[in-house]
Design a protein around this motif. Structure first.
Motif, PDB file in Angstrom:
ATOM      1  N   PHE A 178       0.318   8.333 -10.626  1.00  0.00           N
ATOM      2  CA  PHE A 178       1.038   9.406 -11.018  1.00  0.00           C
ATOM      3  C   PHE A 178       1.063  10.465  -9.690  1.00  0.00           C
ATOM      4  O   PHE A 178       0.304  10.494  -8.941  1.00  0.00           O
ATOM      5  N   LYS A 179       2.088  11.271  -9.594  1.00  0.00           N
ATOM      6  CA  LYS A 179       2.527  12.025  -8.651  1.00  0.00           C
ATOM      7  C   LYS A 179       3.076  13.347  -9.263  1.00  0.00           C
ATOM      8  O   LYS A 179       3.533  13.241 -10.296  1.00  0.00           O
TER       9      LYS A 179
ATOM     10  N   LYS B  57      -2.980  11.397  -0.174  1.00  0.00           N
ATOM     11  CA  LYS B  57      -3.746  10.180  -0.655  1.00  0.00           C
ATOM     12  C   LYS B  57      -3.208   8.764  -0.190  1.00  0.00           C
ATOM     13  O   LYS B  57      -2.108   8.682  -0.032  1.00  0.00           O
ATOM     14  N   ILE B  58      -4.110   7.962   0.082  1.00  0.00           N
ATOM     15  CA  ILE B  58      -3.816   6.644   0.815  1.00  0.00           C
ATOM     16  C   ILE B  58      -4.203   5.601  -0.629  1.00  0.00           C
ATOM     17  O   ILE B  58      -5.398   5.697  -1.042  1.00  0.00           O
TER      18      ILE B  58
ATOM     19  N   SER C  67       0.761  -1.254   0.051  1.00  0.00           N
ATOM     20  CA  SER C  67       0.028  -0.213  -0.059  1.00  0.00           C
ATOM     21  C   SER C  67       0.930   1.298   0.014  1.00  0.00           C
ATOM     22  O   SER C  67       2.066   1.107   0.352  1.00  0.00           O
ATOM     23  N   ALA C  68       0.381   2.289  -0.170  1.00  0.00           N
ATOM     24  CA  ALA C  68       1.318   3.462  -0.474  1.00  0.00           C
ATOM     25  C   ALA C  68       0.470   4.611   0.276  1.00  0.00           C
ATOM     26  O   ALA C  68      -0.614   4.739   0.039  1.00  0.00           O
ATOM     27  N   VAL C  69       1.410   5.703   0.632  1.00  0.00           N
ATOM     28  CA  VAL C  69       0.747   7.147   1.210  1.00  0.00           C
ATOM     29  C   VAL C  69       1.590   8.127   0.382  1.00  0.00           C
ATOM     30  O   VAL C  69       2.817   8.120   0.329  1.00  0.00           O
ATOM     31  N   VAL C  70       0.960   8.850  -0.329  1.00  0.00           N
ATOM     32  CA  VAL C  70       1.345  10.102  -1.178  1.00  0.00           C
ATOM     33  C   VAL C  70       1.433  11.057  -0.236  1.00  0.00           C
ATOM     34  O   VAL C  70       0.504  11.476   0.569  1.00  0.00           O
TER      35      VAL C  70
END
Length: 142
Positions: A49-50, A40-41, A29-32
């Motif tokens: 994209f970031k 964003k989670i 999982s990722a946290v931006v």
């Protein structure tokens, strides 16, 4: 001259696009983070994209993780020292809460060690050590 400028421009565009893309794998999982604040989670796998430089991505495992703590001495009720070794298993269920509370897996391991050894000290402190005479002369807690 025009060709050099075109090549440089193309390289810049390709590098900008490649630094703005990231992949979240099935086991992650990722946290931006935008300027170090959660934006964003992401819990679903895929290509995302970031905004380069402004946003960073922190990845967390969804798999079962282990924590093998170093052995430590614990006192029993009759004031005998026991060398206790333990391990624990944990899973990151909420990546944002994990990030806010312990930040990294090493932080989680340190926190787990404190909690587990505290509980072990309490429990083992209520027992006495006895020796079982016979085969192997074992020691047990009662």
């Amino acid at each position: 001259m025009k060709q050099n400028g075109l090549i440089i421009g193309l390289v810049l565009v390709v590098s900008l696009i490649s630094t703005s893309m990231f992949t979240v794998h099935l086991t992650q999982s990722a946290v931006v983070l935008e300027l170090s604040k959660p934006k964003k989670i992401i819990t679903e796998p895929g290509l995302y994209f970031k905004i380069p430089v402004i946003q960073k991505v922190r990845f967390f495992s969804k798999q079962l993780l282990d924590n093998d703590s170093p052995p430590t001495e614990v006192l029993t009720r009759d004031k005998k020292n026991l060398l206790i070794d333990n391990f624990s298993l944990y899973r990151i269920v909420d990546p944002l809460k994990f990030l806010e509370t312990v930040r990294t897996e090493n932080g989680a391991r340190a926190r787990l060690d404190d909690i587990v050894y505290s509980e072990l000290r309490v429990e083992i402190g209520t027992h006495k050590v006895t020796h079982c005479h016979g085969i192997g002369d074992a020691t047990r807690l009662i």
